[in-house]
Design an enzyme around this catalytic site. Structure first.
Site, mmCIF file in Angstrom:
data_model
loop_
_atom_site.group_PDB
_atom_site.id
_atom_site.type_symbol
_atom_site.label_atom_id
_atom_site.label_comp_id
_atom_site.label_asym_id
_atom_site.label_seq_id
_atom_site.Cartn_x
_atom_site.Cartn_y
_atom_site.Cartn_z
ATOM 1 N N CYS A 141 -25.298 3.874 2.444
ATOM 2 C CA CYS A 141 -24.569 5.031 1.937
ATOM 3 C C CYS A 141 -23.977 4.770 0.561
ATOM 4 C CB CYS A 141 -23.452 5.432 2.905
ATOM 5 S SG CYS A 141 -22.276 4.118 3.281
ATOM 6 N N GLY B 52 -21.613 5.531 13.903
ATOM 7 C CA GLY B 52 -21.044 4.402 14.631
ATOM 8 C C GLY B 52 -19.606 4.587 15.054
ATOM 9 N N ARG C 67 0.835 -1.223 0.000
ATOM 10 C CA ARG C 67 0.000 0.000 0.000
ATOM 11 C C ARG C 67 0.865 1.267 0.000
ATOM 12 N NH1 ARG C 67 -3.806 -0.356 4.936
ATOM 13 N NH2 ARG C 67 -1.996 -1.381 5.856
ATOM 14 N N HIS D 136 -16.237 12.057 4.317
ATOM 15 C CA HIS D 136 -15.070 11.669 3.542
ATOM 16 C C HIS D 136 -14.220 12.866 3.131
ATOM 17 C CE1 HIS D 136 -17.529 7.962 2.964
ATOM 18 N NE2 HIS D 136 -16.350 7.434 3.185
ATOM 19 N N LYS E 130 -20.933 3.906 -5.815
ATOM 20 C CA LYS E 130 -20.328 2.610 -6.113
ATOM 21 C C LYS E 130 -20.158 2.413 -7.615
ATOM 22 C CE LYS E 130 -20.078 1.323 -1.820
ATOM 23 N NZ LYS E 130 -20.889 0.252 -1.240
#
Length: 761
Positions: free
Chosen positions: A649, A438, A5, A700, A117
């Protein structure tokens, strides 16, 4: 992202101001070169250029085509990289300053591009914005520089880009009545100029992806494909038209007739169409067969693949390419030597590097080159046979429980109005109750403690004490901010799916099986290889501890069965519906235990339920029936006065609102801020019957919106949804944010909710 990564690390260091643009670009160039060499070593005839993105490949195309939205107010003084990240992450009028340390910004500024998405994957793309003022001006410098890098290796490059019609289809317009296809005539000259520039550089193949060919298209969009490719065919450049993720269905004839030099099809998702395509595609054209699964990690059945390829080759007279079904973005870099996997499991799996090896074996076998083929085929057979007979895969107790499940196991005891009354009496919440979704910031201290616990350098007692301190910190901050329904912050959780999978039978985990979700955000999906059950409670102790710290309601936080299914690498040896129901029963047990422990509010997140929807409408009904039933099975063992929440979402929900309502959650929270509450219109038109919390700020982005901005969104929501049904919350969890920006945003959110209460008092 790289094997370790590396791109994620470089991006986040750049955003924090620790490295400059040159260092970021150098890391990106190193990764491109490394990955092209892997493709060459596997014997691929072409390496792919144009699929590398610092944030998102659709955002790349927005810059390439010169159609950055005017609302960002770019002056021309910004660098392309600054504009690129502004579109991805938003901008603001001013910042907190260096002393703040959070990197967040506040003020009006510009919201980031909407994110949603990519078809039915867990990858998120940035949505282009169009209106009648949109213009296109080719800016190919970045792409041409990457092309020059590949040529210098040396390598034979194939350039891959999203095609013009899919680009328009996947965009949005907030201009009422605007037809995106009205821009096609303006857009095509930019593609023509680009193809000419690439041809002048010696590029022999350009792949244009038109994945919308796997969707239900109106005649207008079908005609747009004919118009676009009829015009692009005049360019002296060989085009490979690529489609993936879905059968072509009624677009099969269209795909075969478009005037291109080659056609790529997904023979993993639509093997039944391969021979029909091979027979129908004109003889002079190349057929690229996506035979290696680019979406899942199970080792391929190479014998079956060779059989299909052999049949297609006979029909094509040898004009055949062998490829992965789609981009390998969706699978881990490699699983061959992953230290978290035992030898047996490693033998069943293939990451991107291993899939290149499978392509190499297929290519050599198909064209009669025996070098290394016999061994590769034998390994494939042994691995698949071992998986079939492994005792780790099947559990008779799980099968028996499924067979004995009562028909009414997916129904609450009373209809929603009765439940709502009981819940209001128990919870005694104010109008427009405030909550968060959450998770709270995963601080360096949390990550260090978790890493130490996993390494064994921190014992369990010390680790639990550390997590309890973080939970208490989150609870105290929420009380101070004035939130009405609290969360424990999920300090102990590494990921919303991985955390549960680690405690469920039937799952395995990798150490390095990362895939990109969006930007620098990576996830490590569990490997769901066998029957699922819950050996013990997973969240009860943490939630009960958090509830003991406060008199305010504390939400129990769970991930729903469809999200666990969709965000795992799922077994392919039984129907997904059966696997979903197994997971639902495990979550059902956890829900019952949370209620028995005194928890009054339980949230079962299902952000992936829309993502899992088949791309063809004809297949929607069966999927939605078993998916919503799985949720209800998980949510239904509780009393009327226990409130069930769900969260969704970054998807388009309006097409499936009846099915979302049929899930019968007492409260649904959804992401709506990037679309300026646009998603809420569908819930209003449908008259969604239960309570709803539309997100009032984008988590985000590091941008912190003002209370007035949130109040505007809430007023907009209250104008279309009965105010007595409205909750106030962020778009999503706050795991990726820092505490300073989180506290600032939640403080503004609570202030906006209180102001709204005065308007409706």
């Amino acid at each position: 992202m790289g094997e370790q990564r590396e791109l994620k690390t470089a991006l986040e260091r750049h955003w924090r101001g620790e490295i400059g643009a040159d260092a970021l670009e150098a890391q990106a160039a190193e990764l491109r070169a490394r990955h092209w060499r892997l493709q060459q070593q596997a014997g691929l005839d072409h390496v792919t250029v144009g699929d590398f993105a610092l944030y998102d490949h659709v955002a790349n195309l927005i810059q390439l085509l010169g159609c950055e939205p005017a609302r960002f107010g770019f002056t021309g003084r910004e660098t392309p990289l600054q504009r690129y990240f502004a579109m991805a992450r938003g901008t603001a009028a001013h910042s907190h300053g260096e002393a703040c340390g959070c990197g967040a910004t506040s003020g009006e500024g510009a919201l980031a591009l909407e994110m949603t998405k990519w078809f039915d994957t867990n990858y998120h793309y940035l949505v282009p914005e169009f209106d009648d003022a949109t213009t296109f001006a080719l800016n190919p410098e970045r792409l041409l520089a990457e092309l020059d890098e590949a040529i210098a290796l040396p390598a034979s490059p194939k350039v891959a880009l999203l095609g013009p019609v899919s680009f328009l289809f996947l965009g949005k317009s907030r201009q009422n009545g605007f037809d995106r296809l009205a821009l096609l005539e303006r857009l095509l000259p930019a593609y023509e100029q680009l193809l000419n520039r690439l041809a002048a550089r010696g590029v022999t193949w350009v792949q244009l992806d038109e994945p919308i060919l796997g969707l239900d298209l109106s005649p207008t969009w079908q005609d747009a494909l004919r118009q676009a490719y009829g015009r692009l065919a005049r360019i002296d450049q060989q085009l490979m038209l690529a489609t993936y993720f879905s059968p072509l269905g009624d677009n099969l004839a269209l795909a075969c007739e478009l005037p291109v030099a080659g056609l790529h099809v997904d023979a993993v998702r639509a093997p039944q169409e391969l021979l029909a395509v091979a027979a129908r595609l004109p003889a002079e054209r190349e057929l690229s067969v996506g035979i290696i699964d680019g979406r899942n990690i199970w080792r391929s059945d190479l014998d079956h693949a060779l059989q299909l390829l052999g049949q297609a080759r006979e029909l094509r007279g040898g004009r055949l390419w062998v490829a992965a079904s789609c981009s390998l973005l969706h699978v881990p870099f490699s699983l061959r030597h992953d230290p978290a996997l035992d030898t047996e499991l490693q033998g069943w799996l293939a990451g991107a590097v291993e899939k290149l090896d499978e392509l190499r074996v297929l290519k050599r076998a198909l064209w009669g080159d025996d070098a290394g083929v016999s061994r590769g085929l034998a390994e494939s057979r042994v691995a698949r046979a071992a998986r079939v007979v492994s005792p780790r895969v099947r559990n008779g107790t799980v099968s028996a429980r499924l067979k004995a499940l009562p028909a009414d196991a997916d129904r609450r005891r009373s209809p929603f109005p009765a439940r709502q009354l009981a819940q209001r009496q128990r919870l005694n919440l104010p109008a427009f109750p405030t909550t968060s979704i959450g998770s709270f910031p995963q601080t360096p201290e949390i990550r260090a403690a978790r890493a130490g616990f996993k390494r064994g350098t921190l014992d369990e007692r010390v680790y639990r004490q550390a997590m309890q301190r973080e939970i208490e910190r989150a609870v105290r901050k929420q009380e101070a901010l004035g939130l009405d329904v609290l969360v424990h912050g999920e300090a102990e959780r590494n990921d919303m799916v991985e955390y549960f999978g680690e405690q469920l039978a039937g799952f395995a985990f990798t150490a390095n099986g990362w895939v990109q979700s969006y930007g620098s955000r990576c996830v490590k999906p569990p490997v769901l290889f066998g029957d699922v059950s819950r050996p013990r409670a997973m969240t009860v102790d943490w939630t009960v501890f958090a509830q003991s710290l406060t008199d305010r309601p504390m939400k129990g936080m769970l991930t729903g069965p469809i999200t666990i299914l969709q965000w795992s690498f799922v077994r392919d040896d039984q129907p997904r519906a059966d696997t979903a129901l197994q997971i639902a029963l495990a979550i059902r047990d956890e829900v019952a235990d949370l209620e028995a422990a005194g928890i009054a509010v339980i949230q079962i997140d299902e952000p992936a339920i829309r993502e899992g929807l088949p791309l063809r409408r004809a297949a929607w009904g069966p999927y939605l029936a078993w998916a919503t039933r799985a949720f209800r099975v998980a949510a239904s063992p509780v009393r009327d006065d226990t409130q069930i929440h769900t969260h969704m979402c970054y998807s388009e929900f309006n097409d499936i609102l009846p099915e979302i309502a049929a899930m019968d959650a007492d409260v649904i929270t959804i992401e709506t801020s990037r679309s300026d509450m646009e998603l809420l219109r569908g819930f209003a038109d449908f008259r969604y019957p239960n309570e709803i919390g539309p997100g009032v700020y984008d988590i985000h982005s590091p941008r912190v919106p003002a209370a007035a901005e949130m109040l505007r969104l809430l007023k907009k929501a209250a104008a279309v949804i009965p105010p007595e049904l409205l909750w106030v919350n962020p778009d999503c969890g706050l795991k990726t944010r820092g505490w300073p920006e989180t506290e600032a945003a939640l403080r503004h959110m609570v202030a906006a909710a209180r102001e709204l209460r005065t308007h409706h008092a």
